[in-house]
Design a protein around this motif. Structure first.
Motif, mmCIF file in Angstrom:
data_model
loop_
_atom_site.group_PDB
_atom_site.id
_atom_site.type_symbol
_atom_site.label_atom_id
_atom_site.label_comp_id
_atom_site.label_asym_id
_atom_site.label_seq_id
_atom_site.Cartn_x
_atom_site.Cartn_y
_atom_site.Cartn_z
ATOM 1 N N VAL A 86 0.852 -1.183 -0.019
ATOM 2 C CA VAL A 86 0.084 -0.130 -0.106
ATOM 3 C C VAL A 86 0.981 1.214 -0.171
ATOM 4 O O VAL A 86 0.732 1.981 -0.729
ATOM 5 N N VAL A 87 1.800 1.008 0.609
ATOM 6 C CA VAL A 87 2.870 2.325 1.029
ATOM 7 C C VAL A 87 3.366 2.650 -0.588
ATOM 8 O O VAL A 87 3.683 3.636 -1.045
ATOM 9 N N SER A 88 3.967 1.523 -1.200
ATOM 10 C CA SER A 88 4.436 1.766 -2.281
ATOM 11 C C SER A 88 3.630 2.260 -3.724
ATOM 12 O O SER A 88 4.148 3.127 -4.336
ATOM 13 N N GLU A 89 2.365 1.597 -3.327
ATOM 14 C CA GLU A 89 1.229 2.294 -4.361
ATOM 15 C C GLU A 89 0.966 3.878 -4.061
ATOM 16 O O GLU A 89 0.921 4.533 -5.011
ATOM 17 N N LEU A 90 1.181 4.151 -2.747
ATOM 18 C CA LEU A 90 1.130 5.627 -2.526
ATOM 19 C C LEU A 90 2.198 6.491 -3.099
ATOM 20 O O LEU A 90 2.086 7.482 -3.853
ATOM 21 N N GLN A 91 3.213 5.909 -3.102
ATOM 22 C CA GLN A 91 4.355 6.811 -3.753
ATOM 23 C C GLN A 91 4.031 6.651 -5.391
ATOM 24 O O GLN A 91 4.462 7.681 -5.946
ATOM 25 N N ARG A 92 3.706 5.495 -5.869
ATOM 26 C CA ARG A 92 3.334 5.623 -7.300
ATOM 27 C C ARG A 92 2.275 6.645 -7.697
ATOM 28 O O ARG A 92 2.409 7.437 -8.666
ATOM 29 N N LEU A 93 1.170 6.790 -7.035
ATOM 30 C CA LEU A 93 0.200 7.352 -7.275
ATOM 31 C C LEU A 93 0.483 9.073 -6.929
ATOM 32 O O LEU A 93 -0.118 9.878 -7.427
ATOM 33 N N TRP A 94 1.230 9.231 -5.729
ATOM 34 C CA TRP A 94 1.117 10.719 -5.134
ATOM 35 C C TRP A 94 2.643 11.127 -4.977
ATOM 36 O O TRP A 94 2.650 12.357 -4.403
ATOM 37 N N GLY A 95 3.559 10.515 -5.410
ATOM 38 C CA GLY A 95 5.044 10.875 -5.126
ATOM 39 C C GLY A 95 5.452 12.106 -5.500
ATOM 40 O O GLY A 95 6.382 12.757 -4.891
ATOM 41 N N ASN A 96 4.890 12.697 -6.527
ATOM 42 C CA ASN A 96 5.179 14.211 -6.943
ATOM 43 C C ASN A 96 4.390 15.291 -6.345
ATOM 44 O O ASN A 96 4.818 16.340 -6.149
ATOM 45 N N GLN A 97 3.130 14.812 -5.582
ATOM 46 C CA GLN A 97 2.405 15.716 -5.017
ATOM 47 C C GLN A 97 2.613 15.886 -3.502
ATOM 48 O O GLN A 97 2.221 16.917 -2.594
ATOM 49 N N VAL A 98 3.163 14.868 -2.836
ATOM 50 C CA VAL A 98 3.339 14.664 -1.513
ATOM 51 C C VAL A 98 4.626 14.117 -0.868
ATOM 52 O O VAL A 98 5.181 13.631 -1.688
ATOM 53 N N GLU A 99 4.933 14.558 0.388
ATOM 54 C CA GLU A 99 6.085 13.998 0.829
ATOM 55 C C GLU A 99 5.641 12.320 1.495
ATOM 56 O O GLU A 99 4.780 12.418 2.373
ATOM 57 N N LEU A 100 6.248 11.628 0.893
ATOM 58 C CA LEU A 100 5.894 10.161 1.647
ATOM 59 C C LEU A 100 7.050 9.857 2.579
ATOM 60 O O LEU A 100 8.209 9.651 2.270
ATOM 61 N N ILE A 101 6.720 9.736 3.990
ATOM 62 C CA ILE A 101 7.754 9.561 5.225
ATOM 63 C C ILE A 101 7.593 8.349 5.791
ATOM 64 O O ILE A 101 6.960 8.278 6.875
#
Length: 149
Positions: A49-64
């Motif tokens: 799920v976290v990997s999918e969040l990076q794929r979907l939102w990686g340019n718009q949000v900081e994933l920490i």
């Protein structure tokens, strides 16, 4: 057995995170903080799920993604410190908008749809229909993938 994102999500680029929470909030960027442990079964199940969040939102949000080892047995240092939000349960997801307000704070296997909805609110980007769903499907004992409904 090593980094859960490389082993269970096929994505070793998630750790270490690009930025920390303090700098992200100072830059007024939306953020997702994910608390996990590499040796926790629930965290391993949540890794795709976290990997999918990076794929979907990686340019718009900081994933920490943060391992909680460094947060244990130390005092928290205020609202820019990740320890301020960690409640001791794994995994835990906290979504912040650009102003630093918490939009989502849940523990366990948080549904991708709920995280996507919070990120849509945080970014002001309307959630496309194809992102409005998504389930985690396991295809063997080590790997899972996020699939659309």
């Amino acid at each position: 057995d090593g980094n859960i994102y490389a082993l269970y999500a096929g994505n070793g680029s998630l750790v270490p995170p690009r930025n920390n929470l303090e700098q992200t909030l100072a830059d007024q960027r939306p953020a997702v903080v994910v608390y996990y442990l590499d040796d926790d079964a629930a965290s391993k199940r949540f890794a795709p799920v976290v990997s999918e969040l990076q794929r979907l939102w990686g340019n718009q949000v900081e994933l920490i993604p943060l391992t909680t080892d460094a947060l244990q047995n130390r005092p928290e240092r205020g609202p820019t410190d990740p320890a301020h939000y960690w409640r001791g349960l794994l995994p835990q997801v906290v979504v912040f908008n650009a102003e630093g307000r918490v939009l989502l704070d849940q523990s366990g296997q948080v549904p991708l749809l709920e995280i996507n909805q919070a990120l849509s609110e945080a970014t002001g980007i309307e959630l496309p229909a194809e992102l409005a769903g998504g389930d985690l499907r396991s295809f063997n004992e080590l790997n899972a993938e996020v699939v659309s409904r």
